[in-house]
Design a protein around this motif. Structure first.
Motif, PDB file in Angstrom:
ATOM      1  N   ARG A   3      -6.444  25.497   3.429  1.00  0.00           N
ATOM      2  CA  ARG A   3      -5.546  25.783   2.244  1.00  0.00           C
ATOM      3  C   ARG A   3      -3.988  25.743   2.577  1.00  0.00           C
ATOM      4  N   LYS A   4      -3.804  26.423   4.019  1.00  0.00           N
ATOM      5  CA  LYS A   4      -2.480  26.354   4.362  1.00  0.00           C
ATOM      6  C   LYS A   4      -2.216  25.073   4.814  1.00  0.00           C
ATOM      7  N   SER A   5      -2.980  24.320   5.457  1.00  0.00           N
ATOM      8  CA  SER A   5      -2.614  22.767   5.788  1.00  0.00           C
ATOM      9  C   SER A   5      -2.482  22.301   4.654  1.00  0.00           C
ATOM     10  N   PHE A   6      -3.183  22.139   3.682  1.00  0.00           N
ATOM     11  CA  PHE A   6      -2.913  21.401   2.352  1.00  0.00           C
ATOM     12  C   PHE A   6      -1.455  22.029   1.773  1.00  0.00           C
ATOM     13  N   GLU A   7      -1.361  22.995   1.641  1.00  0.00           N
ATOM     14  CA  GLU A   7       0.016  23.379   1.157  1.00  0.00           C
ATOM     15  C   GLU A   7       1.168  22.758   2.017  1.00  0.00           C
ATOM     16  N   GLN A   8       1.198  22.674   3.552  1.00  0.00           N
ATOM     17  CA  GLN A   8       2.137  22.263   4.295  1.00  0.00           C
ATOM     18  C   GLN A   8       2.348  20.876   4.020  1.00  0.00           C
ATOM     19  N   VAL A   9       1.178  20.065   3.832  1.00  0.00           N
ATOM     20  CA  VAL A   9       0.978  18.756   3.454  1.00  0.00           C
ATOM     21  C   VAL A   9       1.833  18.419   2.481  1.00  0.00           C
ATOM     22  N   GLN A  10       1.685  19.197   1.402  1.00  0.00           N
ATOM     23  CA  GLN A  10       2.167  19.016   0.095  1.00  0.00           C
ATOM     24  C   GLN A  10       3.789  19.130   0.286  1.00  0.00           C
ATOM     25  N   ILE A  12       0.945  -1.172  -0.060  1.00  0.00           N
ATOM     26  CA  ILE A  12       0.056   0.076  -0.090  1.00  0.00           C
ATOM     27  C   ILE A  12       0.909   1.359  -0.022  1.00  0.00           C
ATOM     28  N   ILE A  13       0.719   2.127  -0.864  1.00  0.00           N
ATOM     29  CA  ILE A  13       1.448   3.370  -1.003  1.00  0.00           C
ATOM     30  C   ILE A  13       0.439   4.559  -0.668  1.00  0.00           C
ATOM     31  N   ALA A  14       0.598   5.676   0.387  1.00  0.00           N
ATOM     32  CA  ALA A  14      -0.168   6.816   0.453  1.00  0.00           C
ATOM     33  C   ALA A  14       0.822   7.823   0.159  1.00  0.00           C
ATOM     34  N   ASP A  15       0.608   8.807  -0.772  1.00  0.00           N
ATOM     35  CA  ASP A  15       1.641   9.827  -1.227  1.00  0.00           C
ATOM     36  C   ASP A  15       0.954  10.903  -1.936  1.00  0.00           C
ATOM     37  N   ASP A  16      -0.238  10.805  -2.356  1.00  0.00           N
ATOM     38  CA  ASP A  16      -1.031  12.198  -2.877  1.00  0.00           C
ATOM     39  C   ASP A  16      -1.810  12.703  -2.360  1.00  0.00           C
ATOM     40  N   PRO A  17      -1.669  14.001  -1.731  1.00  0.00           N
ATOM     41  CA  PRO A  17      -2.806  14.640  -1.050  1.00  0.00           C
ATOM     42  C   PRO A  17      -3.657  15.136  -1.875  1.00  0.00           C
ATOM     43  N   PHE A  18      -5.031  15.441  -1.617  1.00  0.00           N
ATOM     44  CA  PHE A  18      -5.826  16.371  -2.343  1.00  0.00           C
ATOM     45  C   PHE A  18      -6.946  16.825  -1.372  1.00  0.00           C
ATOM     46  N   LYS A  19      -7.464  17.948  -1.796  1.00  0.00           N
ATOM     47  CA  LYS A  19      -8.481  18.563  -1.065  1.00  0.00           C
ATOM     48  C   LYS A  19      -9.935  17.898  -0.916  1.00  0.00           C
ATOM     49  N   HIS A  51     -13.945  20.088   3.272  1.00  0.00           N
ATOM     50  CA  HIS A  51     -13.944  20.596   4.488  1.00  0.00           C
ATOM     51  C   HIS A  51     -12.339  20.028   5.235  1.00  0.00           C
ATOM     52  N   GLY A  52     -11.555  19.616   4.165  1.00  0.00           N
ATOM     53  CA  GLY A  52     -10.178  19.097   4.754  1.00  0.00           C
ATOM     54  C   GLY A  52      -9.333  18.519   3.547  1.00  0.00           C
ATOM     55  N   ILE A  53      -8.594  17.390   4.135  1.00  0.00           N
ATOM     56  CA  ILE A  53      -7.405  17.039   3.174  1.00  0.00           C
ATOM     57  C   ILE A  53      -7.744  15.507   3.043  1.00  0.00           C
TER      58      ILE A  53
END
Length: 239
Positions: free
Chosen positions: A170-177, A110-117, A120-122
């Motif tokens: 938005r800020k959380s998503f950018e940080q995760v990326q 299993i590979i988890a590596d691609d965040p998306f919006k 109301h979250g990520i």
């Protein structure tokens, strides 16, 4: 194959023995209409079927969820659910289907590596092709009673949800990326949970046979369709 009611990764998988370990603070939580099974009668019990993974991967994804999920609402560890509202009235059929199916699989990557919006979250997209095959085969058997939500499957981890502040998302998503380098692991089986007003209680664990046990089930695997063979990882593969 194990069907015990003891979680081998105690306190690290989504399971509850008290409200403090459930996913919502409200005791009287009501599910949405499209999150309820399509059965002729109201269901007093519903169940969740999720992937079970190795402890290291699970802990890594749970740490990520704990960092970004609103603390007062974050009552579950990280999870990838295949079905979220299985009816208790069909429990015998559900358990029989899962028990038969897991015999045809061994642990797979299993590979988890691609965040998306999310709205109301990520979320973090998961790559584990056999999981889609497992979902499809069970859906074929359960299609007549599945909830609207469970008629589709996008394997992912939810690491943030229920956040109304768009700027925070938005800020959380950018940080995760920027900072999340992905996590790889092994799917070791399936977990069945009882849904209890928003809380999850472990019902059974269904472990895949280990690779050294493959020869014992080779004749059974010969009966799999060609698309299943394409989806199953081969012995020694690491993709």
């Amino acid at each position: 194959m194990s069907t015990t009611s003891v979680d081998p990764h105690k306190n690290s998988h989504p399971t509850t023995s008290a409200p403090a370990n459930g996913p919502y603070t409200a005791e009287a939580y009501t599910r949405k209409a499209d999150h309820t099974p399509r059965t002729a009668q109201p269901e007093s019990e519903t169940y969740i079927l999720a992937l079970a993974t190795d402890a290291a991967h699970h802990q890594a994804m749970t740490a990520l969820r704990n960092r970004y999920f609103p603390p007062k609402l974050n009552k579950l560890s990280a999870h990838v659910a295949l079905f979220r509202a299985l009816p208790g009235s069909e429990l015998s059929k559900i358990e029989e289907s899962v028990q038969k199916l897991v015999r045809y699989y061994h642990p797979f990557p299993i590979i988890a590596d691609d965040p998306f919006k999310l709205s109301h979250g990520i979320g973090v997209e998961v790559r584990a092709p056999p999981a889609r095959t497992i979902y499809s085969k069970l859906k074929e058997q359960w299609n007549n009673f599945l909830s609207t939500q469970d008629l589709g499957f996008k394997p992912h981890y939810t690491i943030q949800n229920k956040v109304d502040d768009e700027e925070m998302v938005r800020k959380s998503f950018e940080q995760v990326q920027r900072e999340f380098g992905g996590s790889t692991g092994t799917v070791t089986g399936l977990s069945l949970y009882l849904y209890d007003r928003g809380f999850w209680r472990l019902k059974k664990m269904y472990s895949f046979p280990q690779e050294e046990e493959e020869q014992k089930s080779s004749s059974a695997m010969d009966n799999l369709q060609q698309d299943d063979w394409l989806a199953l990882p081969k012995a020694g593969s690491s993709a």
